[in-house]
Design a protein around this motif. Structure first.
Motif, PDB file in Angstrom:
ATOM      1  N   TRP A 174      -5.394 104.264  73.073  1.00 51.80           N
ATOM      2  CA  TRP A 174      -4.508 103.675  74.078  1.00 51.80           C
ATOM      3  C   TRP A 174      -4.544 102.149  74.005  1.00 51.80           C
ATOM      4  O   TRP A 174      -3.495 101.496  74.057  1.00 51.80           O
ATOM      5  CB  TRP A 174      -4.917 104.144  75.470  1.00 51.80           C
ATOM      6  CG  TRP A 174      -4.080 103.562  76.557  1.00 51.80           C
ATOM      7  CD1 TRP A 174      -2.811 103.923  76.890  1.00 51.80           C
ATOM      8  CD2 TRP A 174      -4.445 102.495  77.431  1.00 51.80           C
ATOM      9  NE1 TRP A 174      -2.374 103.143  77.939  1.00 51.80           N
ATOM     10  CE2 TRP A 174      -3.350 102.261  78.288  1.00 51.80           C
ATOM     11  CE3 TRP A 174      -5.582 101.721  77.575  1.00 51.80           C
ATOM     12  CZ2 TRP A 174      -3.370 101.283  79.267  1.00 51.80           C
ATOM     13  CZ3 TRP A 174      -5.609 100.744  78.550  1.00 51.80           C
ATOM     14  CH2 TRP A 174      -4.504 100.536  79.384  1.00 51.80           C
ATOM     15  N   ILE A 175      -5.741 101.573  73.864  1.00 52.10           N
ATOM     16  CA  ILE A 175      -5.867 100.110  73.757  1.00 52.10           C
ATOM     17  C   ILE A 175      -5.178  99.634  72.484  1.00 52.10           C
ATOM     18  O   ILE A 175      -4.457  98.628  72.504  1.00 52.10           O
ATOM     19  CB  ILE A 175      -7.345  99.687  73.800  1.00 52.10           C
ATOM     20  CG1 ILE A 175      -7.930  99.967  75.192  1.00 52.10           C
ATOM     21  CG2 ILE A 175      -7.503  98.210  73.435  1.00 52.10           C
ATOM     22  CD1 ILE A 175      -9.433  99.799  75.283  1.00 52.10           C
ATOM     23  N   ALA A 176      -5.386 100.343  71.376  1.00 54.23           N
ATOM     24  CA  ALA A 176      -4.724  99.969  70.116  1.00 54.23           C
ATOM     25  C   ALA A 176      -3.212 100.066  70.247  1.00 54.23           C
ATOM     26  O   ALA A 176      -2.481  99.219  69.722  1.00 54.23           O
ATOM     27  CB  ALA A 176      -5.221 100.866  68.982  1.00 54.23           C
ATOM     28  N   GLU A 177      -2.740 101.080  70.955  1.00 52.29           N
ATOM     29  CA  GLU A 177      -1.308 101.242  71.190  1.00 52.29           C
ATOM     30  C   GLU A 177      -0.747 100.032  71.926  1.00 52.29           C
ATOM     31  O   GLU A 177       0.327  99.529  71.592  1.00 52.29           O
ATOM     32  CB  GLU A 177      -1.076 102.513  71.999  1.00 52.29           C
ATOM     33  CG  GLU A 177       0.360 102.785  72.366  1.00 52.29           C
ATOM     34  CD  GLU A 177       0.487 104.000  73.261  1.00 52.29           C
ATOM     35  OE1 GLU A 177       1.232 104.912  72.875  1.00 52.29           O
ATOM     36  OE2 GLU A 177      -0.150 104.028  74.330  1.00 52.29           O
ATOM     37  N   LYS A 178      -1.473  99.544  72.919  1.00 58.37           N
ATOM     38  CA  LYS A 178      -1.023  98.374  73.683  1.00 58.37           C
ATOM     39  C   LYS A 178      -1.084  97.112  72.836  1.00 58.37           C
ATOM     40  O   LYS A 178      -0.180  96.273  72.899  1.00 58.37           O
ATOM     41  CB  LYS A 178      -1.862  98.198  74.953  1.00 58.37           C
ATOM     42  CG  LYS A 178      -1.773  99.357  75.922  1.00 58.37           C
ATOM     43  CD  LYS A 178      -0.337  99.646  76.304  1.00 58.37           C
ATOM     44  CE  LYS A 178      -0.247 100.872  77.183  1.00 58.37           C
ATOM     45  NZ  LYS A 178       1.103 101.356  77.336  1.00 58.37           N
ATOM     46  N   ILE A 179      -2.139  96.952  72.054  1.00 54.43           N
ATOM     47  CA  ILE A 179      -2.274  95.770  71.195  1.00 54.43           C
ATOM     48  C   ILE A 179      -1.160  95.727  70.155  1.00 54.43           C
ATOM     49  O   ILE A 179      -0.554  94.675  69.912  1.00 54.43           O
ATOM     50  CB  ILE A 179      -3.652  95.766  70.491  1.00 54.43           C
ATOM     51  CG1 ILE A 179      -4.765  95.505  71.513  1.00 54.43           C
ATOM     52  CG2 ILE A 179      -3.702  94.717  69.381  1.00 54.43           C
ATOM     53  CD1 ILE A 179      -6.167  95.687  70.967  1.00 54.43           C
ATOM     54  N   MET A 180      -0.869  96.878  69.544  1.00 54.11           N
ATOM     55  CA  MET A 180       0.123  96.939  68.469  1.00 54.11           C
ATOM     56  C   MET A 180       1.544  97.162  68.989  1.00 54.11           C
ATOM     57  O   MET A 180       2.475  97.253  68.199  1.00 54.11           O
ATOM     58  CB  MET A 180      -0.244  98.070  67.493  1.00 54.11           C
ATOM     59  CG  MET A 180      -1.589  97.901  66.825  1.00 54.11           C
ATOM     60  SD  MET A 180      -1.676  96.487  65.739  1.00 54.11           S
ATOM     61  CE  MET A 180      -0.645  97.022  64.396  1.00 54.11           C
ATOM     62  N   LYS A 181       1.700  97.258  70.305  1.00 53.89           N
ATOM     63  CA  LYS A 181       3.003  97.476  70.933  1.00 53.89           C
ATOM     64  C   LYS A 181       3.705  98.703  70.333  1.00 53.89           C
ATOM     65  O   LYS A 181       4.866  98.662  69.943  1.00 53.89           O
ATOM     66  CB  LYS A 181       3.872  96.238  70.822  1.00 53.89           C
ATOM     67  CG  LYS A 181       3.323  95.066  71.614  1.00 53.89           C
ATOM     68  CD  LYS A 181       4.198  93.860  71.477  1.00 53.89           C
ATOM     69  CE  LYS A 181       3.742  92.654  72.243  1.00 53.89           C
ATOM     70  NZ  LYS A 181       2.354  92.408  72.429  1.00 53.89           N
ATOM     71  N   ALA A 182       2.951  99.791  70.282  1.00 53.20           N
ATOM     72  CA  ALA A 182       3.468 101.069  69.785  1.00 53.20           C
ATOM     73  C   ALA A 182       3.726 101.981  70.978  1.00 53.20           C
ATOM     74  O   ALA A 182       3.384 101.652  72.108  1.00 53.20           O
ATOM     75  CB  ALA A 182       2.458 101.693  68.826  1.00 53.20           C
ATOM     76  N   ASP A 183       4.321 103.116  70.723  1.00 55.88           N
ATOM     77  CA  ASP A 183       4.597 104.073  71.789  1.00 55.88           C
ATOM     78  C   ASP A 183       4.225 105.466  71.296  1.00 55.88           C
ATOM     79  O   ASP A 183       4.997 106.108  70.588  1.00 55.88           O
ATOM     80  CB  ASP A 183       6.071 104.014  72.183  1.00 55.88           C
ATOM     81  CG  ASP A 183       6.362 104.868  73.401  1.00 55.88           C
ATOM     82  OD1 ASP A 183       5.440 105.111  74.196  1.00 55.88           O
ATOM     83  OD2 ASP A 183       7.518 105.292  73.550  1.00 55.88           O
TER      84      ASP A 183
END
Length: 82
Positions: free
Chosen positions: A15-24
């Motif tokens: 989840w944190i990586a998703e937010k950092i990389m602006k992924a969904d």
């Protein structure tokens, strides 16, 4: 580390990586990315430098976040070329 803690930390790392990389991604993808990211980066760090993050959950989480970000970046590079 126990399986339940691994899944929880893997989900958090994904989840944190998703937010950092602006992924969904969804929850299952976040868990998979976090666990695989930690495993891959632990293998790389262990093989090249002799370092492992299995001593503490904070180190595991940091390695999992970095690994998951790396997997997202690799996926984007592969998908962008196809």
């Amino acid at each position: 580390m126990g399986w339940i803690i691994t899944i929880i930390l893997g989900g958090l790392a994904g989840w944190i990586a998703e937010k950092i990389m602006k992924a969904d991604h969804g929850l299952l993808t976040n868990i998979i990315l976090g666990i695989l990211g930690a495993a891959v980066l632990n293998f790389i760090l262990g093989t090249l430098l002799g370092l492992y993050s299995s001593d503490s959950w904070i180190a595991y989480l940091i390695v999992a976040i970095i690994g998951a970000c790396g997997l997202i970046a690799i996926w984007r590079a592969i998908r962008g070329r196809a």
